[in-house]
Scaffold this active site. Structure first.
Site: not given
Length: 148
Positions: A65, A98
């Site tokens: 976007c 992570h």
């Protein structure tokens, strides 16, 4: 890899460029729109992306976007989606390593096509480290599921 892609009107041009680029690399792309510059509401495309990941239609997702922020927020409303807004390859790498992110959100008004490609490349070629990170990712999923 099967990748779902979405964008609002601000991100459609970058999405289309990424669709071609990824297709040239042999990825199977599920392009769920939008497909033109007519104004649309970005939350819809974050939801569409997350649903495609939750349903197993794709392994990874990329959404675009203007800023990448709104679609990421919308996508993350689905507990099956871990979408990170990224603007450079290190963030994309860490989102995978992570956080086991299965989607990224890119801001077409913030970065150009070459940086976007570098982010996507890092996202697609980085593995989740597991270990201590798995416990934390499990907590994210658990907390999100309890909130519904």
């Amino acid at each position: 890899m099967r990748i779902v892609m979405t964008a609002d009107h601000a991100g459609v041009d970058l999405k289309d460029e990424l669709v071609v680029w990824l297709g040239e690399q042999g990825h199977e792309i599920l392009d769920l729109g939008t497909h033109n510059h007519e104004s649309v509401d970005y939350p819809r495309f974050g939801v569409i992306l997350a649903e495609a990941l939750a349903d197993g239609q794709a392994e990874r997702g990329i959404t675009v976007c203007g800023s990448g922020i709104g679609v990421a927020i919308a996508a993350n409303r689905n507990p099956a989606c871990r979408c990170a807004q990224v603007a450079e390859p290190l963030s994309a790498t860490l989102a995978r390593k992570h956080n086991d992110a299965n989607a990224i959100a890119i801001g077409a008004r913030l970065i150009g096509p070459e940086m976007a490609k570098a982010c996507v490349d890092a996202f697609l070629h980085t593995e989740f480290e597991g270990g201590r990170h798995q416990r934390r990712v499990d907590q994210l999923s658990h907390i999100l599921q309890e909130s519904h």
